[in-house]
Design an enzyme around this catalytic site. Structure first.
Site, PDB file in Angstrom:
ATOM      1  N   ASP A 250       9.042   6.229 -12.820  1.00  0.00           N
ATOM      2  CA  ASP A 250       9.455   7.548 -13.317  1.00  0.00           C
ATOM      3  C   ASP A 250      10.943   7.830 -13.116  1.00  0.00           C
ATOM      4  O   ASP A 250      11.567   8.484 -13.958  1.00  0.00           O
ATOM      5  CB  ASP A 250       8.578   8.673 -12.749  1.00  0.00           C
ATOM      6  CG  ASP A 250       8.563   8.694 -11.232  1.00  0.00           C
ATOM      7  OD1 ASP A 250       9.102   7.751 -10.609  1.00  0.00           O
ATOM      8  OD2 ASP A 250       8.022   9.655 -10.669  1.00  0.00           O
TER       9      ASP A 250
ATOM     10  N   THR B  72       5.626  -0.599 -12.112  1.00  0.00           N
ATOM     11  CA  THR B  72       5.727  -0.272 -10.688  1.00  0.00           C
ATOM     12  C   THR B  72       4.391  -0.606 -10.033  1.00  0.00           C
ATOM     13  O   THR B  72       3.340  -0.356 -10.626  1.00  0.00           O
ATOM     14  CB  THR B  72       6.051   1.217 -10.424  1.00  0.00           C
ATOM     15  OG1 THR B  72       5.672   1.563  -9.078  1.00  0.00           O
ATOM     16  CG2 THR B  72       5.315   2.166 -11.364  1.00  0.00           C
TER      17      THR B  72
ATOM     18  N   ASP C  47       3.107   0.935  -7.774  1.00  0.00           N
ATOM     19  CA  ASP C  47       2.472   2.178  -7.293  1.00  0.00           C
ATOM     20  C   ASP C  47       1.432   2.748  -8.254  1.00  0.00           C
ATOM     21  O   ASP C  47       0.607   3.557  -7.859  1.00  0.00           O
ATOM     22  CB  ASP C  47       3.538   3.250  -7.045  1.00  0.00           C
ATOM     23  CG  ASP C  47       4.450   2.902  -5.874  1.00  0.00           C
ATOM     24  OD1 ASP C  47       4.065   2.047  -5.068  1.00  0.00           O
ATOM     25  OD2 ASP C  47       5.543   3.484  -5.788  1.00  0.00           O
TER      26      ASP C  47
ATOM     27  N   ARG D 279      -9.172  -8.740   8.648  1.00  0.00           N
ATOM     28  CA  ARG D 279     -10.578  -8.482   9.002  1.00  0.00           C
ATOM     29  C   ARG D 279     -11.129  -9.598   9.910  1.00  0.00           C
ATOM     30  O   ARG D 279     -11.850  -9.331  10.856  1.00  0.00           O
ATOM     31  CB  ARG D 279     -11.415  -8.368   7.726  1.00  0.00           C
ATOM     32  CG  ARG D 279     -12.874  -8.154   7.951  1.00  0.00           C
ATOM     33  CD  ARG D 279     -13.200  -6.767   8.441  1.00  0.00           C
ATOM     34  NE  ARG D 279     -13.184  -5.789   7.377  1.00  0.00           N
ATOM     35  CZ  ARG D 279     -13.472  -4.495   7.550  1.00  0.00           C
ATOM     36  NH1 ARG D 279     -13.774  -4.025   8.760  1.00  0.00           N
ATOM     37  NH2 ARG D 279     -13.438  -3.667   6.541  1.00  0.00           N
TER      38      ARG D 279
HETATM   39  O1  F6P Z   1       8.464   2.552  -6.012  1.00  0.00           O
HETATM   40  C1  F6P Z   1       7.753   1.450  -5.592  1.00  0.00           C
HETATM   41  C2  F6P Z   1       7.842   1.239  -4.131  1.00  0.00           C
HETATM   42  O2  F6P Z   1       7.217   0.020  -3.961  1.00  0.00           O
HETATM   43  C3  F6P Z   1       7.238   2.281  -3.180  1.00  0.00           C
HETATM   44  O3  F6P Z   1       5.866   2.202  -3.016  1.00  0.00           O
HETATM   45  C4  F6P Z   1       8.004   2.002  -1.912  1.00  0.00           C
HETATM   46  O4  F6P Z   1       8.026   3.098  -1.069  1.00  0.00           O
HETATM   47  C5  F6P Z   1       9.355   1.704  -2.441  1.00  0.00           C
HETATM   48  O5  F6P Z   1       9.176   1.125  -3.701  1.00  0.00           O
HETATM   49  C6  F6P Z   1      10.198   0.821  -1.560  1.00  0.00           C
HETATM   50  O6  F6P Z   1      11.426   0.628  -2.203  1.00  0.00           O
HETATM   51  P1  F6P Z   1      12.637  -0.232  -1.657  1.00  0.00           P
HETATM   52  O7  F6P Z   1      12.302  -1.659  -1.894  1.00  0.00           O
HETATM   53  O8  F6P Z   1      13.800   0.205  -2.465  1.00  0.00           O
HETATM   54  O9  F6P Z   1      12.753   0.066  -0.211  1.00  0.00           O
END
Ligand code: F6P
Length: 324
Positions: free
Chosen positions: A106, A129, A131, A158
């Protein structure tokens, strides 16, 4: 369509497995449709600096199975300013690029949407992404691979957790969203799932620990990094003081979740969306994201993907609760 002769493609924000499959699909479809294709390196940073290369079919050979992004990526602060975007536009103009495909999340789409209006240049978004937190699409590139990575890691945890009779708090990515935690939690049989979208999970966890955890050989609690209580370490410390008799450990999976060879699902979906992005340009679309809803390609206005929030599935939350 007759106006669009040269299309640029970039990856922006956090990388995700499957981005290369999307780049490949964009480049090859553009060439097949009689356009020239340009790779813009390091996202908007590369656009501002003119780090742009012409791409041919061979330049995207042998990349579909590779994690990361061959174009590299960046989170570019300068692009948040008008001056930054103007520099970017001037660079595009000097290369004769008349449309851009942005593969990202986004934050990347916010820049695309603004620039598309300011300089009247088409931007098509492809959701990329791990996420999976983009409104307007059931699925984002990289999510499936990341889920599989997390499930594999939790399966390993586990084994050792059961051998020692331990409780593990495992932190996964998702600074604002719990899609990875929720689905990998269901897939790995986690005994607790803590995500930012759902309040009151910590109370359920306390109840589980007090009443049922001793009946099990091990317990895995999946924690999304953006969860309200401050992440896995903070929660584990709190629980340790409340339940001193439990043997508790914490693992933060971190960036291993973002790497690795993309799953078949990510490769196929990225290929479909890459093709759809060029077809959208040909159909005169100007500021949309291509997404997947119920397995079909959809077009969603970029500004909707930014403004509207995608919620986690209530059905999946209910399933997770039932199966603990
Ligand atoms: O936006 C994707 C993401 O993987 C998030 O889940 C995570 O918090 C962030 O990127 C970490 O980003 P960076 O690699 O810039 O620290």
């Amino acid at each position: 369509m007759e106006d669009i002769l040269k299309v640029g493609v970039l990856t922006s924000g956090g990388d995700a497995p499957g981005m290369n499959a999307a780049i490949r699909a964009v480049v090859r479809t553009a060439l097949n449709r009689g356009m020239e294709a340009y790779g813009i390196r390091r996202g908007y940073q590369g656009m501002i600096e003119g780090d742009i290369i012409k791409m041919d079919s061979a330049s995207v050979s042998g990349i579909i199975q590779k994690g990361g992004t061959i174009l590299q990526t960046a989170r570019c602060m300068e692009f948040l300013t008008y001056e930054g975007r103007k520099k970017g536009y001037d660079q595009l103009h000097s290369f004769g690029i008349d449309a851009v495909i942005v593969i990202g999340g986004d934050g990347s789409f916010t820049g695309a949407s603004i620039m598309s209006k300011e300089f009247d240049i088409p931007f098509i978004g492809i959701p990329g992404t791990i996420d999976n937190d983009l409104y307007g699409t059931d699925y984002t590139i990289g999510f499936d691979t990341a889920l599989n990575t997390v499930v594999h890691a939790v399966d390993n945890i586990r084994d050792t957790a059961s051998s020692h009779g331990r409780i593990f708090f495992v932190e996964v990515m998702g600074k604002e969203a719990g899609f990875v935690a929720l689905q990998s939690g269901i897939a790995s049989g986690a005994e607790g799932i803590l995500i930012p979208e759902e309040k009151g999970q910590i109370e359920k966890l306390r109840k589980y620990l007090a009443e049922r955890a001793r009946l099990k050989k091990s317990s895995i609690i999946l924690v999304a990094e953006g969860e309200d209580e401050g992440g896995a370490i903070a929660i584990a410390n709190k629980i340790k003081t409340e339940f001193p008799s439990f043997d508790i450990r914490t693992t933060i999976l971190g960036h291993i979740q973002r790497g690795g060879s993309p799953s078949a699902y990510d490769r196929v979906s990225a290929s479909r969306m890459g093709v759809a992005a060029i077809e959208a340009l040909i159909d005169d679309q100007k500021s949309i994201m291509v997404g997947l809803v119920n397995g079909e390609i959809v077009h969603v206005p970029l500004n909707k993907t930014i403004k509207l929030h995608k919620d986690v599935s209530r059905d999946l939350l209910a399933i997770a609760d039932l199966l603990i």
